[in-house]
Motif scaffolding. Structure first.
Motif, PDB file in Angstrom:
ATOM      1  N   TYR A   1      22.592   7.580  -6.020  1.00 49.71           N
ATOM      2  CA  TYR A   1      22.367   8.541  -7.208  1.00 49.71           C
ATOM      3  C   TYR A   1      21.863   7.726  -8.336  1.00 49.71           C
ATOM      4  N   GLY A   2      22.368   6.999  -8.679  1.00 51.66           N
ATOM      5  CA  GLY A   2      22.233   6.294 -10.062  1.00 51.66           C
ATOM      6  C   GLY A   2      20.590   5.823  -9.946  1.00 51.66           C
ATOM      7  N   PHE A   3      20.132   5.156  -8.804  1.00 54.75           N
ATOM      8  CA  PHE A   3      18.972   4.594  -8.717  1.00 54.75           C
ATOM      9  C   PHE A   3      17.775   5.905  -8.744  1.00 54.75           C
ATOM     10  N   ILE A   4      18.174   6.999  -8.198  1.00 56.66           N
ATOM     11  CA  ILE A   4      17.206   8.112  -7.932  1.00 56.66           C
ATOM     12  C   ILE A   4      17.144   8.794  -9.461  1.00 56.66           C
ATOM     13  N   LYS A   5      18.104   8.916 -10.234  1.00 63.36           N
ATOM     14  CA  LYS A   5      18.373   9.238 -11.739  1.00 63.36           C
ATOM     15  C   LYS A   5      17.626   8.464 -12.595  1.00 63.36           C
ATOM     16  N   SER A   6      17.633   7.219 -12.289  1.00 61.06           N
ATOM     17  CA  SER A   6      16.915   6.102 -13.133  1.00 61.06           C
ATOM     18  C   SER A   6      15.490   6.131 -12.939  1.00 61.06           C
ATOM     19  N   GLU A   7      15.020   6.378 -11.639  1.00 59.22           N
ATOM     20  CA  GLU A   7      13.516   6.629 -11.430  1.00 59.22           C
ATOM     21  C   GLU A   7      13.087   7.673 -12.111  1.00 59.22           C
TER      22      GLU A   7
ATOM     23  N   ASN B   1      29.923  17.096 -25.685  1.00 58.92           N
ATOM     24  CA  ASN B   1      29.025  15.920 -26.072  1.00 58.92           C
ATOM     25  C   ASN B   1      28.216  15.287 -24.628  1.00 58.92           C
ATOM     26  N   VAL B   2      29.138  15.389 -23.673  1.00 64.26           N
ATOM     27  CA  VAL B   2      28.686  14.423 -22.445  1.00 64.26           C
ATOM     28  C   VAL B   2      28.395  15.344 -21.319  1.00 64.26           C
ATOM     29  N   PRO B   3      27.197  15.000 -20.383  1.00 64.40           N
ATOM     30  CA  PRO B   3      26.795  15.916 -19.472  1.00 64.40           C
ATOM     31  C   PRO B   3      27.963  15.894 -18.239  1.00 64.40           C
ATOM     32  N   PRO B   4      28.242  17.085 -17.587  1.00 66.17           N
ATOM     33  CA  PRO B   4      29.112  16.927 -16.515  1.00 66.17           C
ATOM     34  C   PRO B   4      29.015  15.948 -15.389  1.00 66.17           C
ATOM     35  N   GLU B   5      27.618  15.797 -14.972  1.00 69.11           N
ATOM     36  CA  GLU B   5      27.407  14.935 -13.956  1.00 69.11           C
ATOM     37  C   GLU B   5      27.804  13.802 -13.973  1.00 69.11           C
TER      38      GLU B   5
ATOM     39  N   ASP C   1       0.591  -1.207   0.026  1.00 67.70           N
ATOM     40  CA  ASP C   1      -0.308  -0.058   0.080  1.00 67.70           C
ATOM     41  C   ASP C   1       0.802   1.239   0.014  1.00 67.70           C
ATOM     42  N   ALA C   2       2.203   1.204  -0.229  1.00 64.25           N
ATOM     43  CA  ALA C   2       2.827   2.334  -0.212  1.00 64.25           C
ATOM     44  C   ALA C   2       2.702   3.100  -1.471  1.00 64.25           C
ATOM     45  N   PRO C   3       3.238   4.199  -1.460  1.00 59.85           N
ATOM     46  CA  PRO C   3       3.101   5.259  -2.841  1.00 59.85           C
ATOM     47  C   PRO C   3       4.200   4.604  -3.749  1.00 59.85           C
ATOM     48  N   LEU C   4       3.674   4.825  -5.146  1.00 64.51           N
ATOM     49  CA  LEU C   4       4.650   4.685  -6.095  1.00 64.51           C
ATOM     50  C   LEU C   4       5.665   5.816  -6.460  1.00 64.51           C
ATOM     51  N   PHE C   5       6.839   5.637  -6.988  1.00 69.90           N
ATOM     52  CA  PHE C   5       7.774   6.721  -7.007  1.00 69.90           C
ATOM     53  C   PHE C   5       7.019   7.800  -7.587  1.00 69.90           C
ATOM     54  N   SER C   6       6.243   7.430  -8.826  1.00 67.46           N
ATOM     55  CA  SER C   6       5.642   8.673  -9.603  1.00 67.46           C
ATOM     56  C   SER C   6       4.975   9.631  -8.753  1.00 67.46           C
ATOM     57  N   GLU C   7       4.390   9.021  -7.687  1.00 70.28           N
ATOM     58  CA  GLU C   7       3.411   9.821  -6.759  1.00 70.28           C
ATOM     59  C   GLU C   7       4.251  10.821  -5.649  1.00 70.28           C
ATOM     60  N   ILE C   8       5.603  10.303  -5.588  1.00 66.75           N
ATOM     61  CA  ILE C   8       6.295  11.168  -4.540  1.00 66.75           C
ATOM     62  C   ILE C   8       7.541  11.911  -5.332  1.00 66.75           C
ATOM     63  N   ALA C   9       7.480  11.853  -6.801  1.00 68.42           N
ATOM     64  CA  ALA C   9       8.773  12.377  -7.334  1.00 68.42           C
ATOM     65  C   ALA C   9       8.759  13.963  -7.166  1.00 68.42           C
ATOM     66  N   ASP C  10       7.619  14.500  -7.080  1.00 63.34           N
ATOM     67  CA  ASP C  10       7.619  16.132  -7.187  1.00 63.34           C
ATOM     68  C   ASP C  10       8.132  16.504  -5.750  1.00 63.34           C
ATOM     69  N   GLU C  11       7.725  15.960  -4.867  1.00 61.17           N
ATOM     70  CA  GLU C  11       8.113  16.376  -3.411  1.00 61.17           C
ATOM     71  C   GLU C  11       9.518  15.799  -3.005  1.00 61.17           C
TER      72      GLU C  11
ATOM     73  N   ARG D   1      14.223   9.156 -14.689  1.00 57.36           N
ATOM     74  CA  ARG D   1      14.396   8.931 -16.235  1.00 57.36           C
ATOM     75  C   ARG D   1      13.096   8.064 -16.558  1.00 57.36           C
ATOM     76  N   LYS D   2      12.557   6.995 -15.876  1.00 56.72           N
ATOM     77  CA  LYS D   2      11.638   6.070 -16.118  1.00 56.72           C
ATOM     78  C   LYS D   2      10.181   7.206 -16.328  1.00 56.72           C
ATOM     79  N   LEU D   3      10.064   8.447 -15.550  1.00 56.18           N
ATOM     80  CA  LEU D   3       9.176   9.302 -15.606  1.00 56.18           C
ATOM     81  C   LEU D   3       9.546  10.158 -16.768  1.00 56.18           C
ATOM     82  N   GLY D   4      10.464  10.058 -17.710  1.00 53.57           N
ATOM     83  CA  GLY D   4      10.955  11.046 -18.898  1.00 53.57           C
ATOM     84  C   GLY D   4      11.210  12.283 -18.294  1.00 53.57           C
ATOM     85  N   ARG D   5      11.988  12.402 -16.768  1.00 50.88           N
ATOM     86  CA  ARG D   5      12.673  13.697 -16.197  1.00 50.88           C
ATOM     87  C   ARG D   5      13.850  13.393 -16.036  1.00 50.88           C
ATOM     88  N   ALA D   6      14.664  14.407 -16.019  1.00 52.65           N
ATOM     89  CA  ALA D   6      15.911  14.590 -15.670  1.00 52.65           C
ATOM     90  C   ALA D   6      16.260  14.877 -14.188  1.00 52.65           C
TER      91      ALA D   6
END
Length: 483
Positions: free
Chosen positions: A103-109, A196-200, A74-84, A111-116
């Motif tokens: 950091y890689g997992f947070i970025k990946s989640e 051509n490569v992001p600094p991060e 019953d926990a929220p989905l990542f998409s539901e807490i992404a903005d917060e 990215r799955k929402l189409g957000r950087a």
């Protein structure tokens, strides 16, 4: 009161830890996030949540973390807490232990929402290495024990956050603030990258062993490499990319970098070889797959003399009957010519000249002792042949069945189990539970020259072996090795 350096007094540090369903951010998902915010010596807030990963949590992960499928149902989905979450992390320094993972997992989640998502990242493993270089281990359990930090609920987000923050505050007690501040500033510095490569990209690269891959336009694979420190090795590519036309072309073509972590160097070497041969990257010059490996076999002719011939198939339980592995017939014949010239052996018996009556050409030059004419005793000639070819003799597999090479990395809490049989790398597993369930197939596997050389050195060399060896049950059918 002494004024604190600007970085520690003006910045907010977000100490963050996540729990996940596994170690691959492309495949696995986050199950828990915990954050504690620290500023100028004080905790100024915290934020935490369980997450529904939308996939099954394995029994192994449940036992490790205590997070079950029922707990997150019953926990929220990542998409539901992404903005917060993005709001919570805006403008802070993202701090994590082995930060590339979190950091890689947070970025990946995102990215799955189409957000950087990007942030300034501080890794407390790297900070520990910088401040305590005399120690070899910097995983969380090692830090807790070494610095007598409070015991916490390990492998739960807020428990690991508490341990991480305790270590950070401990460094401020054992080192003056300027020293810690300078170490943090060095770790936060951006490194120069191709345009051509992001600094991060550097914030995502681990400082441990593994394989990295450079991709260009249209996801064309440019290069595969390995290192015991991926971040440093990738940085060295960029630092020297103008030293050669090849390096400049690769730098200009680069669009993104991927990597696969391993527990140790042997796993990285084997994975690099496999990917170079199977993926055919554009800029790798060495270690490409040989389409037809060739060996040398010694057989006895009707006159009792040993003669050499080329062999394109090798039986695994008879490896000691073969001499050398070559990428082509030309290379094999070149090796035979070299042996002939140094040991006065017969060109006809070595297959370098057509068979037939009369002496070989070497005999006319005084470089053959007459075996082609029966003038040299067969026993003496055969002994000279065996001595001449001895150093090329292939190594027989020394175990009755496969073995598992267990590489443990205590800094990253990662274990790789490399299953090897007849000098062939069959599989890489990540736990002894997987090993207990693993059944090597009876189908033939491709034998590889470079892997053979690597594994012979790793298993039979005199160097201390940084892994454990577990013998596995013998297979019912041997595999034919040559491709």
């Amino acid at each position: 009161m002494t004024k604190k350096p600007a970085l520690l007094s003006n910045e907010t540090f977000a100490f963050l830890d996540i729990e996940t369903t596994g170690g691959n951010p492309q495949r696995d998902r986050i199950t828990e996030i915990g954050i504690r915010f620290w500023r100028a010596g004080d905790v100024v807030g915290e934020w935490q949540t369980l997450l529904n990963p939308e996939t099954r949590i394995s029994g192994f992960i449940e036992r490790l973390t205590g997070i079950s499928n029922e707990l997150v149902a019953d926990a929220p989905l990542f998409s539901e807490i992404a903005d917060e979450l993005e709001e919570q992390l805006a403008g802070v320094i993202f701090v994590a232990h082995n930060a590339r993972f979190d950091y890689g997992f947070i970025k990946s989640e995102f990215r799955k929402l189409g957000r950087a998502f990007s942030a300034r990242v501080l890794c407390t493993v790297r900070l520990s290495r910088a401040l305590y270089p005399e120690h070899s281990r910097h995983n969380m359990d090692a830090l807790i024990n070494r610095h007598n930090l409070p015991q916490v609920e390990r492998h739960r987000a807020m428990g690991d956050v508490s341990a991480m923050l305790a270590f950070f505050e401990h460094t401020l007690v054992e080192h003056d603030t300027d020293t810690v501040n300078q170490a943090i500033q060095r770790l936060l510095q951006r490194q120069s990258t191709p345009s051509n490569v992001p600094p991060e990209i550097f914030a995502e690269l681990p400082q441990g062993p593994g394989v990295y891959r450079f991709y260009g336009d249209n996801d064309a694979l440019l290069y595969v490499g390995k290192s015991t420190n991926i971040a440093q090795r990738v940085a060295s590519h960029f630092a020297g990319d103008h030293q050669s036309p090849r390096g400049l072309r690769m730098s200009e073509s680069l669009r993104r970098v991927e990597f696969t972590e391993t527990a140790g160097e042997l796993g990285a070497l084997l994975l690099e070889l496999k990917q170079i041969k199977s993926l055919n990257p554009l800029y790798n010059r060495r270690s490409r797959a040989a389409k037809n490996l060739v060996s040398i076999a010694l057989t006895t002719n009707k006159e009792g003399y040993l003669q050499a011939g080329l062999a394109r198939k090798v039986v695994p339980d008879q490896l000691s009957d073969y001499f050398g592995l070559f990428r082509s017939k030309r290379d094999a014949l070149g090796a035979i010519r070299g042996i002939a010239g140094k040991n006065d052996l017969c060109g006809k018996l070595l297959g370098l000249e057509p068979a037939g009556a009369g002496p070989c050409f070497q005999r006319s030059l005084g470089r053959c002792k007459g075996a082609c004419e029966g003038a040299e005793d067969p026993t003496r000639y055969n002994l000279r042949m065996q001595i001449a070819f001895h150093n090329l003799r292939l190594k027989t597999w020394p175990w009755p069945g496969p073995v598992a090479l267990v590489e443990d990395n205590r800094d990253t809490d990662r274990t790789d189990i490399l299953v090897v049989y007849n000098w062939v790398h069959i599989a890489t597993l990540n736990s002894e539970e997987e090993l207990n369930d693993f059944e090597p197939g009876a189908d033939p596997v491709t034998f590889d020259l470079d892997s053979y050389k690597l594994l012979v050195k790793a298993l039979l060399g005199r160097d201390k072996k940084p892994y454990r060896i577990i013998e596995l049950p013998p297979l019912t059918q041997p595999a034919v090795l040559m491709p």
